[in-house]
Design a protein around this motif. Structure first.
Motif, PDB file in Angstrom:
ATOM      1  N   VAL A 221       3.776 -13.832   5.145  1.00 26.98           N
ATOM      2  CA  VAL A 221       3.783 -13.615   3.700  1.00 26.98           C
ATOM      3  C   VAL A 221       5.106 -12.996   3.266  1.00 26.98           C
ATOM      4  O   VAL A 221       5.731 -13.444   2.299  1.00 26.98           O
ATOM      5  CB  VAL A 221       2.600 -12.716   3.280  1.00 26.98           C
ATOM      6  CG1 VAL A 221       2.669 -12.398   1.787  1.00 26.98           C
ATOM      7  CG2 VAL A 221       1.273 -13.378   3.627  1.00 26.98           C
ATOM      8  N   MET A 222       5.570 -11.960   3.957  1.00 29.56           N
ATOM      9  CA  MET A 222       6.867 -11.348   3.673  1.00 29.56           C
ATOM     10  C   MET A 222       7.367 -10.599   4.900  1.00 29.56           C
ATOM     11  O   MET A 222       6.601 -10.266   5.799  1.00 29.56           O
ATOM     12  CB  MET A 222       6.781 -10.410   2.463  1.00 29.56           C
ATOM     13  CG  MET A 222       5.922  -9.171   2.640  1.00 29.56           C
ATOM     14  SD  MET A 222       6.812  -7.697   3.264  1.00 29.56           S
ATOM     15  CE  MET A 222       7.846  -7.316   1.888  1.00 29.56           C
TER      16      MET A 222
ATOM     17  N   GLN B 110      12.044  -4.253  11.278  1.00 32.65           N
ATOM     18  CA  GLN B 110      11.529  -4.978  10.124  1.00 32.65           C
ATOM     19  C   GLN B 110      10.032  -5.213  10.283  1.00 32.65           C
ATOM     20  O   GLN B 110       9.596  -5.917  11.206  1.00 32.65           O
ATOM     21  CB  GLN B 110      12.250  -6.330   9.979  1.00 32.65           C
ATOM     22  CG  GLN B 110      13.734  -6.197   9.688  1.00 32.65           C
ATOM     23  CD  GLN B 110      14.443  -7.541   9.736  1.00 32.65           C
ATOM     24  OE1 GLN B 110      14.883  -7.987  10.800  1.00 32.65           O
ATOM     25  NE2 GLN B 110      14.538  -8.181   8.589  1.00 32.65           N
ATOM     26  N   ALA B 111       9.263  -4.622   9.383  1.00 31.08           N
ATOM     27  CA  ALA B 111       7.823  -4.849   9.371  1.00 31.08           C
ATOM     28  C   ALA B 111       7.528  -6.198   8.736  1.00 31.08           C
ATOM     29  O   ALA B 111       8.282  -6.694   7.893  1.00 31.08           O
ATOM     30  CB  ALA B 111       7.115  -3.732   8.606  1.00 31.08           C
TER      31      ALA B 111
ATOM     32  N   ASP C 139       6.686  -2.768  -1.338  1.00 34.23           N
ATOM     33  CA  ASP C 139       5.833  -3.618  -2.165  1.00 34.23           C
ATOM     34  C   ASP C 139       5.845  -5.023  -1.568  1.00 34.23           C
ATOM     35  O   ASP C 139       6.915  -5.568  -1.256  1.00 34.23           O
ATOM     36  CB  ASP C 139       6.332  -3.649  -3.606  1.00 34.23           C
ATOM     37  CG  ASP C 139       5.339  -4.307  -4.553  1.00 34.23           C
ATOM     38  OD1 ASP C 139       4.413  -4.981  -4.054  1.00 34.23           O
ATOM     39  OD2 ASP C 139       5.488  -4.151  -5.779  1.00 34.23           O
ATOM     40  N   VAL C 140       4.655  -5.608  -1.418  1.00 33.65           N
ATOM     41  CA  VAL C 140       4.561  -6.941  -0.816  1.00 33.65           C
ATOM     42  C   VAL C 140       5.316  -7.965  -1.646  1.00 33.65           C
ATOM     43  O   VAL C 140       5.901  -8.922  -1.103  1.00 33.65           O
ATOM     44  CB  VAL C 140       3.077  -7.336  -0.655  1.00 33.65           C
ATOM     45  CG1 VAL C 140       2.936  -8.762  -0.140  1.00 33.65           C
ATOM     46  CG2 VAL C 140       2.362  -6.369   0.280  1.00 33.65           C
ATOM     47  N   ASN C 141       5.354  -7.783  -2.933  1.00 36.67           N
ATOM     48  CA  ASN C 141       5.996  -8.765  -3.812  1.00 36.67           C
ATOM     49  C   ASN C 141       7.515  -8.602  -3.876  1.00 36.67           C
ATOM     50  O   ASN C 141       8.185  -9.423  -4.509  1.00 36.67           O
ATOM     51  CB  ASN C 141       5.413  -8.653  -5.224  1.00 36.67           C
ATOM     52  CG  ASN C 141       3.917  -8.919  -5.230  1.00 36.67           C
ATOM     53  OD1 ASN C 141       3.432  -9.807  -4.536  1.00 36.67           O
ATOM     54  ND2 ASN C 141       3.178  -8.133  -6.012  1.00 36.67           N
ATOM     55  N   ASN C 142       8.063  -7.562  -3.248  1.00 42.85           N
ATOM     56  CA  ASN C 142       9.508  -7.337  -3.274  1.00 42.85           C
ATOM     57  C   ASN C 142       9.980  -7.006  -1.854  1.00 42.85           C
ATOM     58  O   ASN C 142       9.832  -5.881  -1.382  1.00 42.85           O
ATOM     59  CB  ASN C 142       9.865  -6.195  -4.228  1.00 42.85           C
ATOM     60  CG  ASN C 142      11.370  -5.984  -4.338  1.00 42.85           C
ATOM     61  OD1 ASN C 142      12.162  -6.839  -3.946  1.00 42.85           O
ATOM     62  ND2 ASN C 142      11.760  -4.830  -4.867  1.00 42.85           N
ATOM     63  N   GLU C 143      10.497  -7.995  -1.172  1.00 43.96           N
ATOM     64  CA  GLU C 143      10.945  -7.802   0.201  1.00 43.96           C
ATOM     65  C   GLU C 143      12.430  -7.461   0.302  1.00 43.96           C
ATOM     66  O   GLU C 143      12.946  -7.236   1.391  1.00 43.96           O
ATOM     67  CB  GLU C 143      10.673  -9.061   1.027  1.00 43.96           C
ATOM     68  CG  GLU C 143      11.388 -10.289   0.510  1.00 43.96           C
ATOM     69  CD  GLU C 143      11.060 -11.535   1.297  1.00 43.96           C
ATOM     70  OE1 GLU C 143      11.783 -12.529   1.135  1.00 43.96           O
ATOM     71  OE2 GLU C 143      10.085 -11.511   2.070  1.00 43.96           O
ATOM     72  N   LYS C 144      13.117  -7.392  -0.810  1.00 46.84           N
ATOM     73  CA  LYS C 144      14.564  -7.143  -0.784  1.00 46.84           C
ATOM     74  C   LYS C 144      14.915  -5.669  -0.658  1.00 46.84           C
ATOM     75  O   LYS C 144      16.002  -5.324  -0.202  1.00 46.84           O
ATOM     76  CB  LYS C 144      15.206  -7.704  -2.061  1.00 46.84           C
ATOM     77  CG  LYS C 144      15.033  -9.210  -2.233  1.00 46.84           C
ATOM     78  CD  LYS C 144      15.682  -9.985  -1.097  1.00 46.84           C
ATOM     79  CE  LYS C 144      15.552 -11.485  -1.290  1.00 46.84           C
ATOM     80  NZ  LYS C 144      16.137 -12.240  -0.151  1.00 46.84           N
TER      81      LYS C 144
ATOM     82  N   VAL D 122      -4.499  -9.575   3.736  1.00 52.00           N
ATOM     83  CA  VAL D 122      -3.209  -9.593   4.420  1.00 52.00           C
ATOM     84  C   VAL D 122      -3.221  -8.552   5.537  1.00 52.00           C
ATOM     85  O   VAL D 122      -4.060  -7.641   5.560  1.00 52.00           O
ATOM     86  CB  VAL D 122      -2.041  -9.314   3.448  1.00 52.00           C
ATOM     87  CG1 VAL D 122      -1.784 -10.506   2.543  1.00 52.00           C
ATOM     88  CG2 VAL D 122      -2.305  -8.058   2.628  1.00 52.00           C
ATOM     89  N   ILE D 123      -2.260  -8.699   6.481  1.00 54.24           N
ATOM     90  CA  ILE D 123      -2.195  -7.852   7.665  1.00 54.24           C
ATOM     91  C   ILE D 123      -0.779  -7.303   7.789  1.00 54.24           C
ATOM     92  O   ILE D 123       0.195  -8.055   7.660  1.00 54.24           O
ATOM     93  CB  ILE D 123      -2.553  -8.643   8.936  1.00 54.24           C
ATOM     94  CG1 ILE D 123      -3.939  -9.280   8.797  1.00 54.24           C
ATOM     95  CG2 ILE D 123      -2.480  -7.764  10.175  1.00 54.24           C
ATOM     96  CD1 ILE D 123      -4.211 -10.368   9.800  1.00 54.24           C
TER      97      ILE D 123
END
Length: 377
Positions: A255-256, A244-245, A304-309, A235-236
């Motif tokens: 991805v997110m 916002q990144a 965290d990539v799995n949590n974008e909130k 991922v990049i």
């Protein structure tokens, strides 16, 4: 005088045709060609030319062989004449030696000619030995020639060890290139610039045109500030001029995207994301799902990539007087346990990754007339 073709036409007139039709013939006769005769003549001409070429080559070979024989004969005659001269020179010496043996009055004194030649050595050999020998006083201990020093300096020069024998130029666009990222394997490169484009380059699949295999604008009309592959290269992280990144996969698909914080909340700890322009970002060296960003809202946040909130943790740089300071760049330590941020007041502030309450170190490394730190790693 009539031409021959007209003569043939008049000779071949038909009287019955003239009486019936009122004219003697239908004009000139068509010429006939004998193709076999023409082919035969062409073949003979080609054979004749080939024969002449072969004869010329044979003549050249014979002349060359004669020249070689003449040169060999000349060399052999010269060697024979030299041998004859040596023999004739030896005969008088034999005669003189016999006479000297017979006469007791005439005796040879001194060493023989053979011993003298053996002592003197072969003619011309002494000069070569003298040239090879060193002339002059011996060199002091520890002396080194300048050529040897230059060779050692070239060997120890780290610039010479860089494999720069091959070079290519990749054209990203017409505006400034502001971000570069190379994947851990070295097979792909990503570039970003002020033209809002992010381009993907694959060295293994690149042809002579040196074109990127994909170009996109992940952040619409915002300049790209930072691009970085994760530790695994799958991922990049894209940091642009907005708040916002974004995280993209290897082929550029999203991805997110980090959530944007509430800009009306005073305490930045209570917001879920950044509320102002981003300045920098990087991946955690050990944990492939975690990354770090800093912004003009005065905070450094982990995600965290799995949590974008919502972010994972927030760090707020402070000056010596306790005022808010804007972080301009951020990074992890090599083991990932510490987080460092270069701030606008010229300080570098370091926190423990698991403790966001207070700073561990505040290092003032820049003078007061320098307003910001550009990067740290």
């Amino acid at each position: 005088m009539e031409p021959p073709e007209d003569a043939e036409m008049l000779a071949g007139t038909d009287p019955e045709l003239a009486a019936t039709m009122g004219f003697s013939g239908f004009g000139k006769k068509a010429r006939s060609f004998d193709l076999e005769a023409m082919f035969e003549q062409t073949r003979r001409t080609a054979v004749e030319r080939s024969r002449k070429v072969l004869e010329a080559r044979e003549r050249e070979k014979e002349e060359q062989a004669e020249k070689e024989l003449k040169s060999r004969h000349t060399d052999s005659s010269a060697s024979a004449s030299s041998a004859t001269g040596v023999g004739s020179a030896l005969k008088p010496r034999d005669t003189d030696s016999s006479e000297s043996e017979d006469s007791s009055d005439e005796e040879l004194t001194g060493p023989s000619m053979q011993s003298q030649t053996s002592v003197q050595g072969p003619v011309g050999g002494g000069d070569d030995d003298d040239d090879e020998e060193f002339i002059g006083p011996p060199l002091p201990p520890g002396f080194k020639d300048s050529d040897d020093d230059d060779t050692e300096e070239e060997d120890n020069n780290p610039v010479k060890k860089i494999p720069d024998s091959h070079e290519i130029t990749l054209q990203h666009g017409t505006k400034t290139v502001s971000a570069l990222g190379l994947d851990p394997s070295g097979a792909r490169l990503i570039t970003g610039g002020y033209d809002y484009d992010v381009k993907f380059w694959d060295f293994a699949g690149m042809d002579a045109s040196l074109q990127a295999f994909r170009s996109l604008q992940p952040c619409e009309c915002h300049q790209i500030k930072s691009l970085q592959y994760s530790s695994t290269g799958d991922v990049i992280l894209v940091v642009s001029g907005n708040s916002q990144a974004k995280v993209l996969d290897r082929d550029g698909f999203p991805v997110m995207e980090c959530i944007k914080g509430d800009q009306y909340i005073v305490d930045m700890t209570n917001t879920k994301g950044h509320t102002a322009m981003l300045n920098s970002g990087c991946w955690h060296p050990k944990i492939k799902e975690e990354f770090l960003t800093c912004s003009n809202d005065g905070t450094v946040r982990t995600w965290d990539v799995n949590n974008e909130k919502k972010h994972k943790s927030v760090f707020k740089p402070r000056s010596v007087q306790g005022k808010r300071v804007i972080p301009t760049t951020c990074t992890y330590s090599r083991d990932g346990k510490l987080i460092a941020a270069g701030c606008q007041d010229g300080s570098i502030q370091i926190w423990d990754r698991n403790m966001s309450v207070s700073n561990i170190y505040i290092i003032k490394i820049l003078t007061s007339n320098v307003s910001r730190a550009e990067s740290c790693s």
